[in-house]
Design a protein around this motif. Structure first.
Motif, PDB file in Angstrom:
ATOM      1  N   GLN A  99       0.830  -1.196   0.000  1.00 47.12           N
ATOM      2  CA  GLN A  99       0.000   0.000   0.000  1.00 47.12           C
ATOM      3  C   GLN A  99       0.868   1.250   0.000  1.00 47.12           C
ATOM      4  N   ALA A 100       2.001   1.187   0.688  1.00 49.22           N
ATOM      5  CA  ALA A 100       2.913   2.333   0.729  1.00 49.22           C
ATOM      6  C   ALA A 100       3.448   2.646  -0.664  1.00 49.22           C
ATOM      7  N   ILE A 101       3.722   1.602  -1.447  1.00 53.73           N
ATOM      8  CA  ILE A 101       4.165   1.817  -2.833  1.00 53.73           C
ATOM      9  C   ILE A 101       3.071   2.530  -3.624  1.00 53.73           C
ATOM     10  N   MET A 102       1.831   2.084  -3.448  1.00 55.60           N
ATOM     11  CA  MET A 102       0.716   2.704  -4.146  1.00 55.60           C
ATOM     12  C   MET A 102       0.530   4.155  -3.698  1.00 55.60           C
ATOM     13  N   CYS A 103       0.674   4.415  -2.397  1.00 55.99           N
ATOM     14  CA  CYS A 103       0.502   5.775  -1.875  1.00 55.99           C
ATOM     15  C   CYS A 103       1.608   6.698  -2.369  1.00 55.99           C
ATOM     16  N   ALA A 104       2.840   6.189  -2.378  1.00 57.17           N
ATOM     17  CA  ALA A 104       3.958   6.991  -2.879  1.00 57.17           C
ATOM     18  C   ALA A 104       3.752   7.322  -4.352  1.00 57.17           C
ATOM     19  N   SER A 105       3.278   6.363  -5.107  1.00 53.79           N
ATOM     20  CA  SER A 105       3.037   6.577  -6.537  1.00 53.79           C
ATOM     21  C   SER A 105       1.873   7.547  -6.755  1.00 53.79           C
ATOM     22  N   LEU A 106       0.840   7.444  -5.897  1.00 57.91           N
ATOM     23  CA  LEU A 106      -0.306   8.339  -6.017  1.00 57.91           C
ATOM     24  C   LEU A 106       0.093   9.787  -5.755  1.00 57.91           C
ATOM     25  N   LEU A 107       0.838  10.000  -4.669  1.00 59.71           N
ATOM     26  CA  LEU A 107       1.288  11.362  -4.372  1.00 59.71           C
ATOM     27  C   LEU A 107       2.232  11.856  -5.457  1.00 59.71           C
ATOM     28  N   GLY A 108       3.141  10.982  -5.914  1.00 61.73           N
ATOM     29  CA  GLY A 108       4.068  11.371  -6.971  1.00 61.73           C
ATOM     30  C   GLY A 108       3.350  11.775  -8.249  1.00 61.73           C
ATOM     31  N   LYS A 122       0.354  13.039  -8.424  1.00 62.60           N
ATOM     32  CA  LYS A 122      -0.255  14.341  -8.181  1.00 62.60           C
ATOM     33  C   LYS A 122       0.769  15.459  -8.343  1.00 62.60           C
ATOM     34  N   LEU A 123       1.983  15.221  -7.834  1.00 59.74           N
ATOM     35  CA  LEU A 123       3.037  16.226  -7.941  1.00 59.74           C
ATOM     36  C   LEU A 123       3.466  16.422  -9.394  1.00 59.74           C
ATOM     37  N   ARG A 124       3.593  15.319 -10.133  1.00 57.56           N
ATOM     38  CA  ARG A 124       3.971  15.423 -11.545  1.00 57.56           C
ATOM     39  C   ARG A 124       2.886  16.154 -12.336  1.00 57.56           C
ATOM     40  N   LYS A 125       1.641  15.868 -12.013  1.00 58.20           N
ATOM     41  CA  LYS A 125       0.538  16.537 -12.697  1.00 58.20           C
ATOM     42  C   LYS A 125       0.570  18.036 -12.415  1.00 58.20           C
ATOM     43  N   GLY A 126       1.079  18.419 -11.252  1.00 60.41           N
ATOM     44  CA  GLY A 126       1.177  19.835 -10.895  1.00 60.41           C
ATOM     45  C   GLY A 126       2.424  20.511 -11.418  1.00 60.41           C
ATOM     46  N   GLY A 127       3.283  19.739 -12.105  1.00 58.82           N
ATOM     47  CA  GLY A 127       4.469  20.339 -12.713  1.00 58.82           C
ATOM     48  C   GLY A 127       5.770  20.038 -12.009  1.00 58.82           C
ATOM     49  N   VAL A 128       5.751  19.199 -10.967  1.00 59.64           N
ATOM     50  CA  VAL A 128       6.995  18.811 -10.284  1.00 59.64           C
ATOM     51  C   VAL A 128       7.580  17.604 -11.014  1.00 59.64           C
ATOM     52  N   LEU A 129       8.609  17.822 -11.810  1.00 55.23           N
ATOM     53  CA  LEU A 129       9.176  16.760 -12.645  1.00 55.23           C
ATOM     54  C   LEU A 129      10.415  16.122 -12.028  1.00 55.23           C
ATOM     55  N   THR A 130      11.025  16.797 -11.075  1.00 52.54           N
ATOM     56  CA  THR A 130      12.210  16.251 -10.405  1.00 52.54           C
ATOM     57  C   THR A 130      11.794  15.226  -9.347  1.00 52.54           C
ATOM     58  N   ASP A 131      12.582  14.175  -9.198  1.00 52.82           N
ATOM     59  CA  ASP A 131      12.307  13.147  -8.185  1.00 52.82           C
ATOM     60  C   ASP A 131      12.574  13.730  -6.805  1.00 52.82           C
ATOM     61  N   VAL A 132      11.562  14.365  -6.230  1.00 49.01           N
ATOM     62  CA  VAL A 132      11.744  15.003  -4.921  1.00 49.01           C
ATOM     63  C   VAL A 132      11.813  13.969  -3.800  1.00 49.01           C
ATOM     64  N   PRO A 158       7.040   8.099  -9.695  1.00 48.08           N
ATOM     65  CA  PRO A 158       6.367   7.608 -10.895  1.00 48.08           C
ATOM     66  C   PRO A 158       6.972   8.187 -12.175  1.00 48.08           C
ATOM     67  N   SER A 159       6.866   7.433 -13.245  1.00 45.97           N
ATOM     68  CA  SER A 159       7.412   7.871 -14.537  1.00 45.97           C
ATOM     69  C   SER A 159       6.456   8.795 -15.272  1.00 45.97           C
ATOM     70  N   SER A 160       5.199   8.869 -14.816  1.00 43.37           N
ATOM     71  CA  SER A 160       4.231   9.758 -15.440  1.00 43.37           C
ATOM     72  C   SER A 160       3.249  10.247 -14.391  1.00 43.37           C
ATOM     73  N   SER A 161       2.353  11.129 -14.800  1.00 42.73           N
ATOM     74  CA  SER A 161       1.371  11.673 -13.873  1.00 42.73           C
ATOM     75  C   SER A 161       0.111  10.829 -13.817  1.00 42.73           C
ATOM     76  N   SER A 162       0.107   9.692 -14.508  1.00 44.71           N
ATOM     77  CA  SER A 162      -1.080   8.836 -14.563  1.00 44.71           C
ATOM     78  C   SER A 162      -0.886   7.590 -13.721  1.00 44.71           C
ATOM     79  N   MET A 163      -1.935   7.215 -12.993  1.00 40.58           N
ATOM     80  CA  MET A 163      -1.924   5.977 -12.215  1.00 40.58           C
ATOM     81  C   MET A 163      -2.703   4.878 -12.920  1.00 40.58           C
ATOM     82  N   ALA A 164      -3.255   5.179 -14.089  1.00 39.78           N
ATOM     83  CA  ALA A 164      -4.179   4.251 -14.757  1.00 39.78           C
ATOM     84  C   ALA A 164      -3.533   2.910 -15.062  1.00 39.78           C
ATOM     85  N   SER A 165      -2.283   2.932 -15.481  1.00 44.23           N
ATOM     86  CA  SER A 165      -1.633   1.687 -15.898  1.00 44.23           C
ATOM     87  C   SER A 165      -0.728   1.096 -14.838  1.00 44.23           C
ATOM     88  N   PHE A 166      -0.732   1.700 -13.633  1.00 42.72           N
ATOM     89  CA  PHE A 166       0.177   1.223 -12.592  1.00 42.72           C
ATOM     90  C   PHE A 166      -0.339  -0.063 -11.962  1.00 42.72           C
TER      91      PHE A 166
END
Length: 458
Positions: free
Chosen positions: A336-345, A347-357, A405-413
């Motif tokens: 679940q932590a992997i899924m949560c990290a990917s979900l937040l990531g 959201k950040l990528r969708k907002g324009g944060v492209l660097t692996d923070v 995440p490699s993209s801002s989409s969780m659809a294919s994760f």
């Protein structure tokens, strides 16, 4: 984001990593109201479903501003048990499934149910209802409780029996279960003779008698067998009594109700412990597919991290503060932590944060779970013994970097996708020598504060 990293190593090959939960209670609500600071709030019981977030107020954990202060005397918490007061209108001998009821009461104990509801308590409560349903109808042709009044009485008795053994009496609300779940709802097939005429029962039993917990979630055997059986009986409406009224339920509702009938049939055919093990594995597959944490839009994090390319104090401070707030909700599993990290990531990528923070700010998977304790993704239970009280196991191989995440989409994760590579295991500097494996039993000692003035501590 480096909480709970300390491991105490003793001489030889023995090591202990103790993670303490301290939960404040007092004898009466008046004492609590008088002693707690004005900003403290009581635990709010979640109203969401079994796979939804469970809100937990951080005020249940003590706040000692000065580490040098002497802590009050505390003691392990042991559940108060009593003789249950039953309705007398549910014709069932609960001693026939006493082992399941004891296990459910322990998994849903008063103080821990809110913290482990999504992963442990609600899946176990659901399993106990399926097993009760199967045993209740064992001497009849029905697979469900046909009378709604009887279902209400029996459901009330189930909750009362669990509460008498130390369980949280609010489990039905927390897990979104009600007496209707015992009746088969809108499923058109509820008797065993029609069920066994419609379903390939030998195939169903072979698929679900013994489930491989390591394979079922990604290469399912039992889950499709249950879905096939549920679909078959949900589609049998044309061959059953035409006067049966299913109301306005759509086929999805009917299918879900029929899945409950399939579980009831399996409960009749399998020993209680075997059925419980199978049902818990199936629940684990489901809960690990999603992040159960409620995440609001990380507006402030996006603002602070949008244009960073190197470590930034303001960015990391904002990110750490956001994750710390999310972490307080509940204990979650490593998957679940992997899924949560990917979900937040995402959201950040969708907002324009492209660097692996996550890498810049040293965010680990454990940072998404309460107190940095990740539960195992495989089914687990809350243990209990007379000396240490309640306990459960944390996954200590938790110093794993959160995946960006490699993209801002969780659809294919998917955790099962062949191309999905899990984060690397901890390197040698994070391995605990002498621990002999990735997991250690971690005793969570729940402590109770008895009549100790809190204002003496502040």
């Amino acid at each position: 984001m480096d909480s709970v990293k300390a491991a105490t190593l003793l001489e030889g090959s023995l090591c202990f990593h103790i993670f303490l939960f301290t939960i404040l209670l007092s004898i009466s609500l008046n004492v609590i109201a008088e002693k707690l600071p004005p900003t403290s709030q009581s635990v709010s019981l979640p109203s969401s479903g079994i796979f939804q977030p469970i809100e937990i107020s951080p005020s249940v954990l003590p706040n000692y501003p000065y580490l040098g202060k002497v802590l009050p005397p505390m003691y392990p918490y042991f559940p108060k048990t009593y003789k249950p007061v039953l309705t007398g209108r549910c014709p069932f001998n609960f001693s026939s499934i006493s082992n399941i009821m004891e296990k459910t009461a322990s998994d849903c104990s008063v103080l821990l149910a809110s913290f482990v509801g999504n992963v442990i308590c609600c899946p176990q409560f659901a399993s106990s209802l399926h097993i009760f349903q199967g045993h209740f109808s064992k001497n009849s042709d029905s697979l469900v409780l046909q009378n709604a009044t009887t279902a209400d009485d029996c459901f009330s008795d189930i909750v009362e029996v669990l509460a008498s053994k130390g369980a949280n009496s609010s489990i039905p609300n927390m897990c979104s279960y009600k007496s209707l779940n015992l009746t088969g709802g809108s499923c058109p097939v509820k008797d065993i003779s029609m069920f066994e005429k419609t379903v390939n029962t030998s195939k169903l039993l072979d698929a679900c008698s013994v489930i491989d917990p390591l394979k079922e979630c990604c290469r399912s055997v039992c889950q499709p067998a249950i879905m096939e059986a549920a679909f078959q009986i949900s589609s049998a409406q044309t061959i059953v009594d035409k006067s049966m009224n299913t109301g306005l339920s759509n086929h999805v509702d009917v299918l879900n109700d029929c899945k409950g009938v399939v579980y009831s049939w399996l409960s009749r055919k399998l020993p209680s412990d075997a059925a419980d093990t199978s049902f818990r594995i199936l629940s684990a597959c489901k809960v690990n597919k999603v992040c159960p944490l409620e995440m609001k839009e990380p507006v402030e994090v996006i603002k602070a991290c949008k244009n960073v390319s190197a470590q930034s104090v303001s960015c990391c401070s904002s990110l750490n503060s956001y994750i710390a707030g999310v972490q307080r909700q509940m204990l979650i599993t490593n998957k679940q932590a992997i899924m949560c990290a990917s979900l937040l990531g995402s959201k950040l990528r969708k907002g324009g944060v492209l660097t692996d923070v996550y890498e810049l700010c040293d965010v680990d998977l454990k940072d998404f779970s309460l107190q940095g304790c990740l539960l195992r993704s495989l089914p687990a239970d809350v243990g209990y013994d007379n000396s240490s009280g309640f306990s459960f196991t944390c996954d200590l191989s938790d110093n794993i970097a959160a995946p960006w995440p490699s993209s801002s989409s969780m659809a294919s994760f998917s955790l099962c996708a062949p191309e999905m590579s899990l984060p690397a295991l901890p390197t040698s500097d994070t391995v605990y020598p002498g621990c002999n494996g990735l997991f250690l039993d971690l005793f969570i000692i729940v402590l109770v504060l008895f009549l100790v003035p809190l204002n003496d501590l502040l």
